[in-house]
Design a protein around this motif. Structure first.
Motif, PDB file in Angstrom:
ATOM      1  N   LYS A 196       4.129 -11.951  -1.578  1.00  0.00           N
ATOM      2  CA  LYS A 196       3.759 -12.101  -0.177  1.00  0.00           C
ATOM      3  C   LYS A 196       4.976 -12.476   0.661  1.00  0.00           C
TER       4      LYS A 196
ATOM      5  N   ASP B  23       2.076 -14.052  -6.922  1.00  0.00           N
ATOM      6  CA  ASP B  23       1.420 -13.570  -5.705  1.00  0.00           C
ATOM      7  C   ASP B  23       2.117 -14.105  -4.457  1.00  0.00           C
TER       8      ASP B  23
ATOM      9  N   ARG C 267       0.916  -3.757   2.124  1.00  0.00           N
ATOM     10  CA  ARG C 267       1.182  -4.584   0.951  1.00  0.00           C
ATOM     11  C   ARG C 267       1.513  -3.751  -0.286  1.00  0.00           C
TER      12      ARG C 267
ATOM     13  N   CYS D 216      -4.899  -2.649   1.221  1.00  0.00           N
ATOM     14  CA  CYS D 216      -3.536  -2.720   0.681  1.00  0.00           C
ATOM     15  C   CYS D 216      -2.488  -2.265   1.697  1.00  0.00           C
TER      16      CYS D 216
ATOM     17  N   CYS E  68      -1.855  -3.871  -5.431  1.00  0.00           N
ATOM     18  CA  CYS E  68      -1.505  -2.802  -4.507  1.00  0.00           C
ATOM     19  C   CYS E  68      -0.225  -2.085  -4.932  1.00  0.00           C
TER      20      CYS E  68
ATOM     21  N   LEU F 256       7.188  -9.450   1.158  1.00  0.00           N
ATOM     22  CA  LEU F 256       6.616  -8.498   2.119  1.00  0.00           C
ATOM     23  C   LEU F 256       6.818  -8.979   3.554  1.00  0.00           C
ATOM     24  N   GLU F 257       6.641 -10.278   3.758  1.00  0.00           N
ATOM     25  CA  GLU F 257       6.847 -10.819   5.105  1.00  0.00           C
ATOM     26  C   GLU F 257       8.303 -10.682   5.529  1.00  0.00           C
TER      27      GLU F 257
ATOM     28  N   ASN G 135      -5.345 -11.143   1.149  1.00  0.00           N
ATOM     29  CA  ASN G 135      -5.246 -10.011   0.247  1.00  0.00           C
ATOM     30  C   ASN G 135      -6.348  -9.973  -0.783  1.00  0.00           C
TER      31      ASN G 135
ATOM     32  N   SER H 180       5.582  -0.743   1.117  1.00  0.00           N
ATOM     33  CA  SER H 180       6.242  -1.661   2.050  1.00  0.00           C
ATOM     34  C   SER H 180       7.443  -2.324   1.399  1.00  0.00           C
TER      35      SER H 180
END
Ligand SMILES: *[C@@H]1O[C@H](CO)[C@@H](O)[C@H](O)[C@H]1NC(C)=O
Ligand SMILES: *[C@@H]1O[C@H](CO)[C@@H](O)[C@H](O)[C@H]1NC(C)=O
Ligand SMILES: *[C@@H]1O[C@H](CO)[C@@H](O)[C@H](O)[C@H]1NC(C)=O
Ligand SMILES: *[C@@H]1O[C@H](CO)[C@@H](O)[C@H](O)[C@H]1NC(C)=O
Ligand SMILES: *[C@@H]1O[C@H](CO)[C@@H](O)[C@H](O)[C@H]1NC(C)=O
Ligand SMILES: *[C@@H]1O[C@H](CO)[C@@H](O)[C@H](O)[C@H]1NC(C)=O
Ligand SMILES: *[C@@H]1O[C@H](CO)[C@@H](O)[C@H](O)[C@H]1NC(C)=O
Length: 633
Positions: A583, A579, A204, A201, A278, A586-587, A174, A287
């Motif tokens: 992440k 961060d 993300r 982005c 983002c 998002l996953e 990212n 997302s």
């Protein structure tokens, strides 16, 4: 004539040889001076002499208790700051059903601001605004990073990977898009507002719900009502970081240190989100959807002595509000996430009896579809996910992190192990008394900060951080609940944590800590301590020195991952705990989305009670040595 020349040559040669000898001698001398701090022999010797580290020479030794500045240090007031004040009992078996309220902290942080006029504030402000205005900032940073790396080399890297860690900080997908890193945060914000699609982005984007103020801002505005014992107004200052810590005894580095309250993660996280690269104002592009509700601050007002309807009212209003938004329908909340800055047991009340503990936020049907980030998650549930407690360090530049890491590498550690905490005489399974007894028995090797004693040092960050910085290992037994903020303070100090229950970290912070726990910590099963057939000192002493060095290097490399950067600024290349958490969310969301698309009705097909195992191993089938720790009888 020839003889003369030869004689002359001889003289010159002797001179050259002598000079060379002197040169190498000096070089070796300095080399050893520098590396002595890391010399494992020094670690175990009874070396109470002055440090070779110039930075350390002003240090107050914890056990001496003599220097005046300490007594003037502001009392950080909240007993919570280091020793977790937990009100959870019987958590292992009955979840929240038996939670009792303990007498909370009574002291206040009155003096905190008196020590504030040391100029740090203004200096820091300048450096932040400079960063925003300076287009060449990245270059400058890179330059200083180079110097930093060189210094590591000179000071003798015992671990080949060390310098690699230095120069090549975790640059991940990212952030290596050059167009983004060069952008100033202001430009970036404009970008987000005008919804220009930034291709880096894609996948993300995060949309932040614009909640009614009563769910967040108003709580801060009425900070007086947040606690009857702690001045939460001070702790909510500086975007949730709290008042700046004075550095009279140089325990901290120059910038980025705050008296952060362990329960303010939801405020810090929310502010940190404002720096996320983002963000989008268009929720259909997002997302994930962030819900900036201050769940912990809300419920803490009613944990003691209020009825359940008061405790639940905020949560119920929130989920009603969410459910009615168009964003909810898209994935039935499975793309929503929020932060609850208290332990999960404060939000998992099983019954509606007023005697029961906490709210039922995490048990609401809507919450069960969301991802709730918290400082301690339930091993038996899969809608909450643990992320690190906030520590005292909130850097605003990468270089501040690198410098701190280097300082922790050089740190002289004269105690083999240490413990800051109090016994839990009322908890049957607690091993705190055994830990304290073992520490006291290992007088010369173990340093104890007894939170029960009258000195109250245990509650002042300066004493705890100093002790951790002087220790090779830091004991982290469960308290009222599994986890402790102290584990992260010890990582921050480069002290290898010793855990006694896998619920204290290994099944919790899966996004932030290495899967292989032996790389960065020592595990001594609580059962063995309770049985009394294991000596902590002997166990730790048996660990080979090269292994200790490797573990410490791993711990120090974790520092950026477990700290929350100053939300008024942004780190350049490092991923902080925020961060990594985003992440992770998002996953998780994209996995659920994939599964929903493929027609799987639910995102999990295992017994929810086995969540800890599924999260850890990806399967619940096999037997695991930790099964007994999480058996529910
Ligand atoms: C918190 O610290 C104060 C002293 O500052 C002490 O009187 C009080 O008992 C402590 N509270 C707890 C819960 O330990
Ligand atoms: C939001 O994004 C969607 C899909 O990317 C797009 O169709 C829509 O026009 C955007 N809305 C606005 C107001 O920009
Ligand atoms: C503070 O004390 C008052 C009166 O006892 C009580 O109503 C209130 O709920 C308490 N607040 C908190 C945050 O505990
Ligand atoms: C709960 O407490 C609040 C405030 O003390 C009161 O107004 C309310 O009636 C109580 N609710 C119940 C169900 O007792
Ligand atoms: C939770 O998600 C499921 C689908 O996975 C949906 O059927 C259910 O209605 C959702 N719950 C709420 C309260 O929206
Ligand atoms: C734990 O809970 C059980 C039953 O729920 C109770 O009998 C026991 O006293 C509790 N233990 C403690 C230490 O409170
Ligand atoms: C302590 O005893 C238990 C069984 O009683 C055993 O499994 C464990 O290995 C022992 N630990 C040590 C260090 O001897």
């Amino acid at each position: 004539m020839e003889r003369q020349i030869i004689g002359k040559c001889r003289k010159q040669l002797t001179f050259v040889v002598l000079f060379n000898f002197l040169f190498w001698f000096l070089l070796l001398y300095f080399y050893s001076e520098f590396s002595v701090g890391k010399n494992p022999i020094a670690l175990f010797g009874n070396n109470f002499g002055n440090s070779d580290n110039p930075q350390e020479s002003n240090f107050v030794h914890l056990h001496e208790n003599s220097l005046e500045p300490n007594t003037q240090l502001p009392d950080m007031g909240n007993n919570q700051s280091n020793e977790e004040i937990r009100d959870v009992k019987n958590v292992t078996k009955t979840e929240s059903s038996n939670i009792r309220s303990r007498n909370w902290d009574t002291s206040t942080a009155k003096n905190v601001f008196q020590a504030e006029d040391d100029g740090f504030e203004s200096v820091h402000q300048i450096s932040v605004s400079e960063k925003e205005l300076e287009p060449d900032n990245n270059q400058m940073q890179a330059h200083s990073r180079d110097n930093e790396a060189k210094f590591v080399e000179v000071s003798g890297s015992e671990n080949g990977e060390e310098s690699e860690n230095e120069v090549a900080p975790n640059v991940n997908g990212n952030k290596n898009a050059p167009t983004i890193t060069k952008q100033s945060s202001r430009e970036k914000k404009r970008g987000a507002e005008s919804d220009v699609v930034d291709r880096s982005c894609l996948g993300r984007y995060v949309y932040v719900h614009d909640l009614p103020k009563k769910f967040n801002e108003d709580l801060l505005k009425n900070c007086r009502s947040l606690s009857n014992w702690t001045d939460m107004c001070e702790f909510t200052s500086n975007l949730g970081l709290g008042p700046r810590l004075p550095n009279f005894v140089k325990v901290y580095s120059k910038y980025g240190w705050f008296a952060t309250n362990q329960f303010l993660l939801e405020v810090i996280f929310h502010n940190r989100m404002k720096q996320y690269r983002c963000l989008t104002k268009n929720s259909s592009m997002a997302s994930a959807i962030f819900v900036p509700y201050y769940a912990g601050l809300d419920v803490a007002r009613y944990l003691w002595g209020s009825n359940t309807s008061m405790r639940d009212s905020g949560s119920l209003q929130l989920v009603k509000w969410l459910r009615e938004k168009p964003e909810w329908k898209k994935m039935w909340g499975r793309d929503h996430f929020m932060v609850a800055g208290r332990i999960t047991w404060d939000f998992r009340r099983l019954t509606d009896g007023d005697f029961d503990w906490g709210s039922k936020l995490m048990l609401l049907p809507e919450s069960r579809n969301m991802t709730i980030l918290t400082i301690e998650s339930s091993p038996w549930s899969n809608n909450d996910y643990a992320i690190p407690y906030p520590t005292y360090f909130h850097p605003s530049k990468d270089i501040e992190v690198f410098q701190w890491q280097n300082r922790m590498r050089r740190q002289k550690r004269r105690f083999l192990f240490s413990f800051a905490g109090a016994a839990r005489p009322n908890l049957q399974d607690s091993i705190r008394s055994e830990i304290i007894a073992q520490c006291q028995a290992s007088r010369r090797k173990c340093k104890l900060l007894d939170c029960d004693s009258h000195s109250n040092k245990c509650y002042k960050p300066v004493f705890v951080m100093k002790m951790f910085q002087s220790s090779v290992f830091c004991l982290q037994p469960a308290g009222d609940s599994y986890t402790r903020r102290s584990a992260f303070d010890s990582i921050l100090a480069g002290c290898i944590p010793v855990f006694f229950h896998p619920g204290s970290a290994y099944v919790q912070y899966l996004w932030h800590l290495p899967k292989d726990h032996t790389k960065y910590s020592v595990f001594i099963p609580a059962f063995d301590i309770k049985k009394g057939n294991i000596s902590i000192e002997r166990t730790l002493h048996r660990i080979p020195k090269h292994k200790i060095r490797a573990m410490r290097e791993e711990v120090i490399s974790l520092i950026p991952k477990v700290i929350y950067a100053d939300p008024s600024s942004r780190l350049e290349t490092l991923d902080d705990a925020f961060d990594i958490a985003v992440k992770g969310v998002l996953e998780r969301v994209s996995r659920v989305e994939r599964e929903m698309r493929e027609g799987k009705s639910s995102s999990f097909d295992y017994l929810e009670e086995l969540s800890w195992k599924y999260n850890l191993l990806g399967t619940v089938q096999k037997e695991h040595e930790w099964d007994p720790f999480f058996a529910r009888t």
